[in-house]
Motif scaffolding. Structure first.
Motif, PDB file in Angstrom:
ATOM      1  N   PRO A  27      74.063  35.153 -16.091  1.00 32.95           N
ATOM      2  CA  PRO A  27      74.680  35.919 -17.173  1.00 32.95           C
ATOM      3  C   PRO A  27      75.151  37.306 -16.737  1.00 32.95           C
ATOM      4  CG  PRO A  27      72.706  34.846 -17.951  1.00 32.95           C
ATOM      5  CD  PRO A  27      72.747  34.633 -16.470  1.00 32.95           C
ATOM      6  N   TYR A  28      74.388  37.960 -15.863  1.00 35.26           N
ATOM      7  CA  TYR A  28      74.770  39.290 -15.402  1.00 35.26           C
ATOM      8  C   TYR A  28      76.157  39.266 -14.764  1.00 35.26           C
ATOM      9  CZ  TYR A  28      74.410  43.818 -13.005  1.00 35.26           C
ATOM     10  OH  TYR A  28      74.635  45.096 -12.558  1.00 35.26           O
ATOM     11  N   PHE A  29      76.349  38.342 -13.828  1.00 39.17           N
ATOM     12  CA  PHE A  29      77.632  38.305 -13.131  1.00 39.17           C
ATOM     13  C   PHE A  29      78.730  37.645 -13.966  1.00 39.17           C
ATOM     14  CE2 PHE A  29      74.854  39.256  -9.544  1.00 39.17           C
ATOM     15  CZ  PHE A  29      75.578  40.293  -8.967  1.00 39.17           C
ATOM     16  N   THR A  30      78.348  36.813 -14.925  1.00 35.18           N
ATOM     17  CA  THR A  30      79.350  36.287 -15.849  1.00 35.18           C
ATOM     18  C   THR A  30      79.963  37.419 -16.658  1.00 35.18           C
ATOM     19  OG1 THR A  30      78.268  34.130 -16.014  1.00 35.18           O
ATOM     20  CG2 THR A  30      79.717  34.773 -17.824  1.00 35.18           C
ATOM     21  N   VAL A  31      79.126  38.299 -17.184  1.00 31.87           N
ATOM     22  CA  VAL A  31      79.645  39.450 -17.934  1.00 31.87           C
ATOM     23  C   VAL A  31      80.455  40.361 -17.011  1.00 31.87           C
ATOM     24  CG1 VAL A  31      79.052  41.459 -19.328  1.00 31.87           C
ATOM     25  CG2 VAL A  31      77.758  39.350 -19.599  1.00 31.87           C
ATOM     26  N   GLN A  32      79.957  40.586 -15.799  1.00 33.67           N
ATOM     27  CA  GLN A  32      80.682  41.465 -14.868  1.00 33.67           C
ATOM     28  C   GLN A  32      82.079  40.939 -14.570  1.00 33.67           C
ATOM     29  OE1 GLN A  32      80.220  41.465 -10.454  1.00 33.67           O
ATOM     30  NE2 GLN A  32      79.076  43.378 -10.801  1.00 33.67           N
ATOM     31  N   LYS A  33      82.173  39.650 -14.280  1.00 33.60           N
ATOM     32  CA  LYS A  33      83.469  39.081 -13.879  1.00 33.60           C
ATOM     33  C   LYS A  33      84.434  38.946 -15.054  1.00 33.60           C
ATOM     34  CE  LYS A  33      82.113  38.602  -9.624  1.00 33.60           C
ATOM     35  NZ  LYS A  33      82.637  39.521  -8.579  1.00 33.60           N
ATOM     36  N   LEU A  34      83.899  38.741 -16.267  1.00 34.68           N
ATOM     37  CA  LEU A  34      84.776  38.582 -17.426  1.00 34.68           C
ATOM     38  C   LEU A  34      85.044  39.897 -18.151  1.00 34.68           C
ATOM     39  CD1 LEU A  34      83.562  35.215 -18.999  1.00 34.68           C
ATOM     40  CD2 LEU A  34      85.469  35.611 -17.461  1.00 34.68           C
ATOM     41  N   ALA A  35      84.311  40.946 -17.803  1.00 36.09           N
ATOM     42  CA  ALA A  35      84.483  42.234 -18.488  1.00 36.09           C
ATOM     43  C   ALA A  35      85.932  42.733 -18.484  1.00 36.09           C
ATOM     44  CB  ALA A  35      83.554  43.284 -17.880  1.00 36.09           C
ATOM     45  N   PRO A  36      86.678  42.594 -17.376  1.00 39.56           N
ATOM     46  CA  PRO A  36      88.068  43.066 -17.405  1.00 39.56           C
ATOM     47  C   PRO A  36      88.947  42.338 -18.420  1.00 39.56           C
ATOM     48  CG  PRO A  36      87.324  42.766 -15.142  1.00 39.56           C
ATOM     49  CD  PRO A  36      86.287  42.142 -16.018  1.00 39.56           C
ATOM     50  N   LEU A  37      88.508  41.170 -18.884  1.00 41.23           N
ATOM     51  CA  LEU A  37      89.296  40.386 -19.831  1.00 41.23           C
ATOM     52  C   LEU A  37      88.890  40.629 -21.281  1.00 41.23           C
ATOM     53  CD1 LEU A  37      89.299  36.956 -17.945  1.00 41.23           C
ATOM     54  CD2 LEU A  37      90.960  38.822 -17.769  1.00 41.23           C
ATOM     55  N   LEU A  38      87.803  41.374 -21.504  1.00 40.39           N
ATOM     56  CA  LEU A  38      87.297  41.592 -22.852  1.00 40.39           C
ATOM     57  C   LEU A  38      88.185  42.574 -23.606  1.00 40.39           C
ATOM     58  CD1 LEU A  38      83.479  41.827 -22.073  1.00 40.39           C
ATOM     59  CD2 LEU A  38      84.653  39.952 -23.242  1.00 40.39           C
ATOM     60  N   ALA A  39      88.620  42.167 -24.777  1.00 41.58           N
ATOM     61  CA  ALA A  39      89.487  43.006 -25.596  1.00 41.58           C
ATOM     62  C   ALA A  39      88.692  44.161 -26.203  1.00 41.58           C
ATOM     63  CB  ALA A  39      90.119  42.169 -26.708  1.00 41.58           C
ATOM     64  N   GLU A  40      89.379  45.239 -26.516  1.00 43.93           N
ATOM     65  CA  GLU A  40      88.740  46.355 -27.204  1.00 43.93           C
ATOM     66  C   GLU A  40      88.168  45.865 -28.533  1.00 43.93           C
ATOM     67  OE1 GLU A  40      90.466  50.267 -29.346  1.00 43.93           O
ATOM     68  OE2 GLU A  40      90.779  50.210 -27.166  1.00 43.93           O
ATOM     69  N   GLY A  41      86.903  46.229 -28.804  1.00 41.08           N
ATOM     70  CA  GLY A  41      86.251  45.789 -30.023  1.00 41.08           C
ATOM     71  C   GLY A  41      85.580  44.434 -29.926  1.00 41.08           C
ATOM     72  N   SER A  42      85.596  43.837 -28.737  1.00 45.80           N
ATOM     73  CA  SER A  42      85.004  42.506 -28.579  1.00 45.80           C
ATOM     74  C   SER A  42      83.487  42.594 -28.507  1.00 45.80           C
ATOM     75  CB  SER A  42      85.559  41.826 -27.325  1.00 45.80           C
ATOM     76  OG  SER A  42      85.246  42.573 -26.171  1.00 45.80           O
ATOM     77  N   GLY A  43      82.844  41.426 -28.605  1.00 45.33           N
ATOM     78  CA  GLY A  43      81.399  41.361 -28.564  1.00 45.33           C
ATOM     79  C   GLY A  43      80.901  40.400 -27.509  1.00 45.33           C
ATOM     80  N   VAL A  44      79.852  40.820 -26.809  1.00 45.64           N
ATOM     81  CA  VAL A  44      79.150  39.968 -25.854  1.00 45.64           C
ATOM     82  C   VAL A  44      77.783  39.654 -26.444  1.00 45.64           C
ATOM     83  CG1 VAL A  44      78.130  39.820 -23.545  1.00 45.64           C
ATOM     84  CG2 VAL A  44      80.334  40.974 -23.874  1.00 45.64           C
ATOM     85  N   VAL A  45      77.382  38.390 -26.373  1.00 43.17           N
ATOM     86  CA  VAL A  45      76.062  37.986 -26.839  1.00 43.17           C
ATOM     87  C   VAL A  45      75.342  37.267 -25.707  1.00 43.17           C
ATOM     88  CG1 VAL A  45      74.739  36.713 -28.568  1.00 43.17           C
ATOM     89  CG2 VAL A  45      76.947  37.722 -29.186  1.00 43.17           C
ATOM     90  N   LEU A  46      74.121  37.703 -25.404  1.00 45.98           N
ATOM     91  CA  LEU A  46      73.264  37.051 -24.423  1.00 45.98           C
ATOM     92  C   LEU A  46      72.166  36.284 -25.156  1.00 45.98           C
ATOM     93  CD1 LEU A  46      72.814  40.054 -21.943  1.00 45.98           C
ATOM     94  CD2 LEU A  46      74.550  38.271 -21.888  1.00 45.98           C
TER      95      LEU A  46
END
Length: 247
Positions: free
Chosen positions: A115-134
């Protein structure tokens, strides 16, 4: 028009269990959802269940090369991402004295490193105001027997939720965690005789203040809330456990 019409969502570990239930909810409300899993048969079945607005991608959360490839796939397929449910994980039961290095490494690699590296690699694609859930677990606060390594992996995720929430604030991305208690995902039926399943579920329910186990749909609603509706919440962990870790 569905509540999540036009939203792009990525769900790792989305071919079964909590991930698939969340994908069903979001697709049903108009979202375009990309799910991942390790088994092609389960992915094919999930893709068939979810219908035309879903994409199924084979990806192993323990493999950094797979995570890199997933980021490329998400960019090509969705462009930007409005919600990321980093849900891929495994369970592992063993008494402390019998926990092997192999089991420990597997649990920490898939449940925390993935999960750590999944968030890291996808972070550049996250839109402003988006949400991540672990996906954490009540095991990270209850000290349950035979779950020490699993609990450690989920406690690591709880800490990451806070750290990543702070680090992604400049991008206006929220990071929260859902913490399930005993949920009837159907996995017990795959590993136990029917009588043992019934006894196990009854025992779990008796230990919960609400006197029942939860459903995947109940966790899915909590995930959707954290991903889209909890716009003034970040770094938090929401227990979905019938009060088991709270009362």
């Amino acid at each position: 028009m569905g509540r999540y019409e036009g939203m792009n969502v990525v769900i790792t570990g989305g071919s079964s269990g909590l991930g698939l239930a969340t994908a069903r909810l979001l697709v049903g409300e108009g979202a375009r959802v990309l799910v991942t899993g390790r088994g092609q048969d389960a992915l094919d079945a999930a893709r068939e269940q979810l219908g035309g607005d879903a994409v199924a991608v084979r990806s192993d959360a323990s493999s950094l090369s797979d995570i890199d490839a997933l980021a490329d796939h998400v960019k090509a397929e969705l462009g930007t991402v409005d919600a990321l449910f980093a849900n891929a994980g495994i369970s592992g039961f063993a008494p402390f004295e019998a926990t092997s290095e192999q089991l420990f490494d597997e649990l920490l690699t898939i449940n925390a490193k993935g999960p750590y590296f999944t968030v890291q690699k996808l972070a550049p694609l996250l839109a402003e105001g988006s949400g991540v859930v672990l996906t954490t677990s009540v095991a990270n606060v209850l000290g349950l027997p035979a779950l020490s390594a699993y609990a450690a992996s989920k406690a690591a995720l709880r800490s990451m939720t806070r750290s990543l929430a702070r680090e992604l604030l400049p991008r206006k991305v929220r990071v929260n965690a859902v913490s399930p208690g005993p949920i009837d995902t159907g996995i017990l039926e795959k590993t136990m005789p029917k009588e043992a399943v019934e006894a196990t579920v009854a025992q779990m329910a008796a230990d919960i203040p609400m006197l029942r186990v939860g459903t995947p749909a109940e966790v899915a609603r909590a995930v959707a809330f954290l991903a889209f509706d909890a716009t003034y919440t970040t770094g938090a962990e929401l227990a979905v456990d019938g009060g088991g870790s709270q009362l």
